[in-house]
Design an enzyme around this catalytic site. Structure first.
Site, PDB file in Angstrom:
ATOM      1  N   HIS A  86      65.503  22.459  55.044  1.00 21.36           N
ATOM      2  CA  HIS A  86      66.847  22.629  54.488  1.00 21.36           C
ATOM      3  C   HIS A  86      67.423  21.271  54.102  1.00 21.36           C
ATOM      4  O   HIS A  86      67.555  20.396  54.939  1.00 21.36           O
ATOM      5  CB  HIS A  86      67.766  23.308  55.505  1.00 21.36           C
ATOM      6  N   TYR A 110      78.523  27.354  57.925  1.00 22.79           N
ATOM      7  CA  TYR A 110      79.450  27.198  59.046  1.00 22.79           C
ATOM      8  C   TYR A 110      80.853  27.475  58.513  1.00 22.79           C
ATOM      9  O   TYR A 110      81.319  26.753  57.623  1.00 22.79           O
ATOM     10  CB  TYR A 110      79.416  25.780  59.596  1.00 22.79           C
ATOM     11  N   PRO A 154      76.695  25.099  70.910  1.00 23.23           N
ATOM     12  CA  PRO A 154      75.656  25.251  69.888  1.00 23.23           C
ATOM     13  C   PRO A 154      76.066  24.819  68.477  1.00 23.23           C
ATOM     14  O   PRO A 154      75.208  24.676  67.610  1.00 23.23           O
ATOM     15  CB  PRO A 154      75.346  26.755  69.907  1.00 23.23           C
ATOM     16  N   LYS A 180      72.369  20.918  68.574  1.00 25.17           N
ATOM     17  CA  LYS A 180      71.796  19.678  69.120  1.00 25.17           C
ATOM     18  C   LYS A 180      71.021  19.871  70.431  1.00 25.17           C
ATOM     19  O   LYS A 180      70.322  18.955  70.871  1.00 25.17           O
ATOM     20  CB  LYS A 180      72.914  18.642  69.350  1.00 25.17           C
ATOM     21  N   TYR A 236      74.196  15.302  61.697  1.00 22.59           N
ATOM     22  CA  TYR A 236      73.554  16.624  61.633  1.00 22.59           C
ATOM     23  C   TYR A 236      72.034  16.490  61.550  1.00 22.59           C
ATOM     24  O   TYR A 236      71.302  17.218  62.214  1.00 22.59           O
ATOM     25  CB  TYR A 236      74.104  17.425  60.446  1.00 22.59           C
TER      26      TYR A 236
HETATM   27  C1  PHB Z   1      70.814  29.488  65.219  1.00 23.25           C
HETATM   28  O1  PHB Z   1      70.108  29.739  64.238  1.00 23.25           O
HETATM   29  O2  PHB Z   1      70.739  30.157  66.252  1.00 23.25           O
HETATM   30  C2  PHB Z   1      71.785  28.361  65.134  1.00 23.25           C
HETATM   31  C3  PHB Z   1      71.775  27.540  64.031  1.00 23.25           C
HETATM   32  C4  PHB Z   1      72.674  26.493  63.945  1.00 23.25           C
HETATM   33  C5  PHB Z   1      73.573  26.287  64.958  1.00 23.25           C
HETATM   34  C6  PHB Z   1      73.581  27.094  66.079  1.00 23.25           C
HETATM   35  C7  PHB Z   1      72.675  28.146  66.168  1.00 23.25           C
HETATM   36  O3  PHB Z   1      74.461  25.256  64.858  1.00 23.25           O
END
Ligand code: PHB
Ligand code: APR
Length: 392
Positions: A72, A200, A292, A296, A384
């Site tokens: 990505h 997000y 989450p 990280k 990130y």
């Molecule tokens: C996930 O795919 O479970 C996931 C992806 C990004 C995040 C948190 C969880 O920031």
């Protein structure tokens, strides 16, 4: 029985450390409380930094990851149902790889077993003893029989609820913690991801995240209150709320379907300092937890493994303990930066119960600034994709 390093916990950090040590012919034993099926059934975030990939490559477990992982080059952020893209590649010349943690764990288990590594599953009452003394050992029960393994070092890779941190005398550690006043309700569904990249979303009703595992497996989350129960969220209610919170374009095109997993997780930041007590070293979730947001957790566990593995290697190969002595300081320096970043992502994207109209405006202007400032985007992007490991 005697070994060099007893590794408590066979999650990603314990397995990776075991594999790297074995490649250097440093004897080790992994003691895991749960069965292999249980460990491999856990669903956790799967966004891997380049440093994590490099470590998995060093461990010889990157084949499937290279074939099946998604590269990505960006992420989408949104507020007020309007999305904009952070071009990670352009800003940092790096990307992230989306590959489930469950798959990382499977790959590690497979190679360790194939190469005759030593993982003891269903180990009960694991207890490190005489830590810091010449005759340290770890006791445990297997099938009701008591066992004792003498060792030079203990690696506490047993997660937040493990025993390793708890055996350290309380007066020798400092604990830093923030508990967030909300949780994440997550679902897995066998539907194509709504977009090629993650979204997000900051919304008046709360945070939402659109993620994925593969081309026909999507992972979605919405922020819920702490007292919310999974039973209160049937699929219909979940999809409606998710659509409400995602950018308009995504909610119009999302393909919904039955959920195959649904759970609520609390969010917390936690750090234990220092990350060792004599010859007991804490690694990964045993020493720190991040919310989450920003994914990280696994990446931090892997950077701890990097520092500890280097330290143990220098000890056994060159009789040099400098890096082991510096383990906690080096690891914590990176840990705190990720703690800061995931705290920032969390506070910028979630609704807090006590949030005032002032706080709301601050969030909006933070996101507007992010949308329009390359400097601000660069700060997000370099965190990130993952900050570099410090050379030892
Ligand atoms: C996930 O795919 O479970 C996931 C992806 C990004 C995040 C948190 C969880 O920031
Ligand atoms: N004895 C033996 N094993 C134990 C004990 C114990 N007393 N307590 C816990 N364990 C095992 C757990 O069953 C689990 O398999 O230790 C393992 C710890 O694994 P994780 O919790 O996954 O922690 P870690 O390996 O550090 O992985 C990094 O960061 O944010 C997270 O999602 C991310 O799980 C990932 C983690």
């Amino acid at each position: 029985m005697r070994t060099k390093v007893v590794i408590i916990g066979g999650g990603p950090s314990g397995l990776l450390l075991s594999r790297l040590l074995s490649l250097e012919n440093i004897d080790n034993v992994v003691l895991e409380k749960q069965s292999r099926e249980h460990v491999q059934g856990r669903i956790r975030a799967g966004v891997l930094e380049n440093g994590t990939i490099e470590m998995l490559r060093l461990a010889g477990v990157s084949k499937r990851l290279d074939n099946e992982g998604f590269k990505h080059n960006g992420i989408e952020l949104s507020f007020k149902n309007h999305g904009f893209r952070i071009d990670l590649k352009k800003l940092t010349d790096k990307h992230v790889t989306v590959y489930g943690q469950t798959e990382v764990t499977k790959d590690l288990y497979e190679i360790i077993e194939k190469e005759n590594g030593n993982i003891i599953n269903c180990a009960e009452d694991v207890l490190p003893q005489k830590v810091g003394e010449i005759n340290s050992f770890v006791t445990f029960k297997k099938n009701g029989i008591e066992n004792k393994i003498m060792c030079d070092f203990v690696a506490g890779c047993d997660g937040y609820h493990g025993i390793s941190r708890k055996v350290i005398p309380e007066n020798l550690i400092n604990v830093f913690e923030r508990i967030y006043p909300f949780g994440w309700l997550g679902i897995l569904s066998e539907t194509p991801p709504v977009k090629e990249e993650l979204i997000y979303a900051n919304h008046g009703n709360g945070f939402a995240l659109a993620s994925m595992r593969n081309n026909n497996l999507s992972r979605y989350y919405i922020q819920t209150s702490l007292d919310d129960r999974v039973e209160a969220w049937d699929d219909k209610r979940f999809w409606e709320e998710l659509k409400r919170r995602l950018p308009i374009e995504a909610s119009e095109s999302i393909i919904t379907g039955p959920s195959i997993e649904k759970s609520i997780a609390p969010l917390r930041s936690f750090v234990c300092e220092p990350m060792n007590w004599n010859n007991l070293f804490l690694v990964g979730d045993a020493a720190h937890i991040v919310p989450p947001t920003g994914a990280k957790g696994l990446n931090l566990a892997v950077s701890d493994v990097y520092y500890l593995f280097k330290g143990l290697k220098k000890h056994y190969l060159f009789n040099d303990d400098k890096d082991l002595k510096n383990y906690s300081t080096k690891a914590l320096s990176r840990v705190w930066k990720a703690i800061r970043f995931s705290w920032w992502m969390t506070t910028t994207f979630h609704k807090f119960p006590e949030q005032t109209s002032f706080d709301q405006r601050i969030q909006d202007s933070e996101l507007e600034y992010l949308e329009n400032s390359i400097a601000s985007q660069t700060v997000l992007a370099e965190n990130y994709v993952g900050l570099p490991y410090e050379e030892l």
